[in-house]
Motif scaffolding. Structure first.
Motif, PDB file in Angstrom:
ATOM      1  N   UNK A  38       0.799  -1.212   0.000  1.00 24.78           N
ATOM      2  CA  UNK A  38       0.000   0.000   0.000  1.00 24.78           C
ATOM      3  C   UNK A  38       0.835   1.267   0.000  1.00 24.78           C
ATOM      4  N   UNK A  39       0.161   2.412  -0.006  1.00 23.94           N
ATOM      5  CA  UNK A  39       0.829   3.704  -0.043  1.00 23.94           C
ATOM      6  C   UNK A  39       1.674   3.907   1.210  1.00 23.94           C
ATOM      7  N   UNK A  40       2.908   4.361   1.023  1.00 25.27           N
ATOM      8  CA  UNK A  40       3.794   4.627   2.139  1.00 25.27           C
ATOM      9  C   UNK A  40       4.510   3.405   2.670  1.00 25.27           C
ATOM     10  N   UNK A  41       4.221   2.233   2.137  1.00 23.23           N
ATOM     11  CA  UNK A  41       4.821   0.989   2.622  1.00 23.23           C
ATOM     12  C   UNK A  41       5.937   0.554   1.668  1.00 23.23           C
ATOM     13  N   UNK A  42       6.346  -0.688   1.748  1.00 19.89           N
ATOM     14  CA  UNK A  42       7.402  -1.223   0.885  1.00 19.89           C
ATOM     15  C   UNK A  42       7.264  -2.742   0.852  1.00 19.89           C
ATOM     16  N   UNK A  43       8.098  -3.400   0.068  1.00 18.15           N
ATOM     17  CA  UNK A  43       7.938  -4.836  -0.179  1.00 18.15           C
ATOM     18  C   UNK A  43       7.872  -5.657   1.107  1.00 18.15           C
ATOM     19  N   UNK A  44       8.577  -5.210   2.144  1.00 18.57           N
ATOM     20  CA  UNK A  44       8.578  -5.943   3.404  1.00 18.57           C
ATOM     21  C   UNK A  44       7.227  -6.019   4.079  1.00 18.57           C
ATOM     22  N   UNK A  45       6.241  -5.298   3.569  1.00 18.01           N
ATOM     23  CA  UNK A  45       4.889  -5.395   4.120  1.00 18.01           C
ATOM     24  C   UNK A  45       4.361  -6.821   4.074  1.00 18.01           C
ATOM     25  N   UNK A  46       4.917  -7.642   3.168  1.00 16.16           N
ATOM     26  CA  UNK A  46       4.450  -9.023   2.994  1.00 16.16           C
ATOM     27  C   UNK A  46       5.340 -10.036   3.713  1.00 16.16           C
ATOM     28  N   UNK A  47       6.344  -9.550   4.457  1.00 20.09           N
ATOM     29  CA  UNK A  47       7.358 -10.450   5.009  1.00 20.09           C
ATOM     30  C   UNK A  47       6.779 -11.501   5.944  1.00 20.09           C
ATOM     31  N   UNK A  48       5.759 -11.156   6.702  1.00 24.11           N
ATOM     32  CA  UNK A  48       5.214 -12.097   7.685  1.00 24.11           C
ATOM     33  C   UNK A  48       4.350 -13.167   7.039  1.00 24.11           C
ATOM     34  N   UNK A  49       4.078 -13.033   5.740  1.00 19.11           N
ATOM     35  CA  UNK A  49       3.204 -13.997   5.066  1.00 19.11           C
ATOM     36  C   UNK A  49       3.903 -14.816   3.987  1.00 19.11           C
ATOM     37  N   UNK A  50       5.181 -14.530   3.688  1.00 18.52           N
ATOM     38  CA  UNK A  50       5.763 -15.123   2.487  1.00 18.52           C
ATOM     39  C   UNK A  50       6.261 -16.559   2.656  1.00 18.52           C
ATOM     40  N   UNK A  51       6.664 -16.972   3.845  1.00 23.35           N
ATOM     41  CA  UNK A  51       7.307 -18.285   3.979  1.00 23.35           C
ATOM     42  C   UNK A  51       6.438 -19.430   3.445  1.00 23.35           C
ATOM     43  N   UNK A  52       5.153 -19.522   3.807  1.00 25.75           N
ATOM     44  CA  UNK A  52       4.350 -20.602   3.219  1.00 25.75           C
ATOM     45  C   UNK A  52       4.100 -20.416   1.726  1.00 25.75           C
ATOM     46  N   UNK A  53       4.028 -19.160   1.282  1.00 28.40           N
ATOM     47  CA  UNK A  53       3.686 -18.900  -0.117  1.00 28.40           C
ATOM     48  C   UNK A  53       4.836 -19.197  -1.055  1.00 28.40           C
ATOM     49  N   UNK A  54       6.069 -18.971  -0.602  1.00 32.86           N
ATOM     50  CA  UNK A  54       7.216 -19.178  -1.482  1.00 32.86           C
ATOM     51  C   UNK A  54       7.396 -20.660  -1.819  1.00 32.86           C
ATOM     52  N   UNK A  55       6.746 -21.530  -1.070  1.00 34.80           N
ATOM     53  CA  UNK A  55       6.804 -22.962  -1.363  1.00 34.80           C
ATOM     54  C   UNK A  55       5.793 -23.370  -2.436  1.00 34.80           C
TER      55      UNK A  55
END
Length: 324
Positions: free
Chosen positions: A80-97
């Protein structure tokens, strides 16, 4: 000789302690003065630890950072506005698989160009186009956008329906909210507290005062403020009354405690979109992937495991079929 050895030992101990203590002092000062920047650094480290690597994509405005990792169907995660790619960091581990993830810093955010000046929705959209063109050739990615990221996902899919498999809009969309109940540009700590209260779920602890002060500073000078400077030019990028032009199937994933874009906003989109489905993340606010990643992932993975929503039948179609 013994005295000189003792002196060298004391100096070694002193400088050894300095090497340990000085970074701690600097880190503590940064955490106190710029906690949002420290949080961004930590979240970006987490992206790397999850197996993603950062590279550059060239856009009309200059370089754009995109994190990439995993295998499988392409999924583009947009913050979202004012954020950056790390906004998704807490959700990526299961998704990257399961997926090949592409997570850009949108134009004007973090170190993605342009670094200064007003920031238009057209510039953000051009950044998304560059990412899809350069990283998804021959593929139709799923666009998953939160807030501003959802807005530009709709705009991209409207212009390039053949390039998108589906949209997953997380508490965001391309409609005007004429009377927002949350002030996104607080001018003091009390206003920042009210802003966060409107964005967070009821059971999420309120950030401490020094974080609220940084929220206030970032709101006044960060990318969201730069986007607000172009508000007069946003008309062509709002799809009120034109949602039917978005023919790509849409899943709405909504934190139901969001007071900025409420469930009523989501229902407005349901009324206008040809193929849409709503899934609620209970007790979460405007950024459920940050605030309550476990609940968000449970809903998101369920959505992704289902076929995309189908268009609703035309009025009278069932009767005509039965009569035939």
């Amino acid at each position: 000789m013994a005295g000189r050895s003792a002196l060298w030992l004391k100096l070694a101990i002193f400088f050894g302690l300095l090497v340990i203590v000085l970074p701690m002092l600097v880190g503590g000062w940064l955490m106190w003065r710029r906690p949002l920047k420290v949080d961004a650094w930590v979240s970006r480290i987490a992206l790397g630890q999850a197996g993603l690597t950062a590279s550059q994509v060239e856009t009309p405005e200059g370089g754009l950072t995109v994190w990439e990792g995993g295998t499988g169907p392409a999924v583009v995660l947009l913050h979202g506005a004012g954020d950056q790619a790390g906004a998704w960091a807490r959700a990526v581990r299961p998704l990257v698989e399961q997926y090949r993830l592409l997570i850009p810093d949108l134009p004007g955010h973090w170190e993605s160009a342009p670094r200064k000046g007003p920031l238009g929705v057209d510039q953000v959209l051009a950044g998304l186009e560059a990412v899809v063109d350069s990283r998804c050739e021959g593929e139709r990615p799923v666009l998953v956008g939160n807030s501003l990221g959802a807005w530009v996902s709709f705009l991209y899919a409207r212009e390039h329906p053949d390039r998108v498999a589906r949209i997953v809009a997380v508490n965001g969309g391309p409609l005007l909210e004429p009377e927002p109940k949350v002030n996104l540009f607080p001018s003091n700590r009390d206003e920042a507290r009210e802003t966060m209260r409107g964005l967070l779920g009821p059971n999420t602890p309120m950030p401490p005062g020094f974080v609220l002060d940084d929220v206030m500073r970032h709101a006044r000078t960060g990318p969201a403020a730069r986007i607000a400077e172009t508000a007069a030019d946003m008309g062509p990028y709002l799809l009120d009354g034109r949602l039917g032009e978005v023919t790509v199937p849409v899943d709405l994933v909504w934190g139901d405690a969001d007071q900025l874009l409420t469930l009523a906003y989501a229902n407005r989109m349901i009324e206008g979109l040809p193929a849409v489905r709503l899934s609620v993340v209970k007790g979460c606010g405007h950024l459920p992937q940050r605030e309550c990643p476990d609940r968000f992932l449970e809903v998101f993975q369920k959505v992704m495991a289902q076929p995309p929503p189908l268009p609703a039948p035309e009025p009278g179609a069932e009767e005509a079929e039965e009569a035939g």
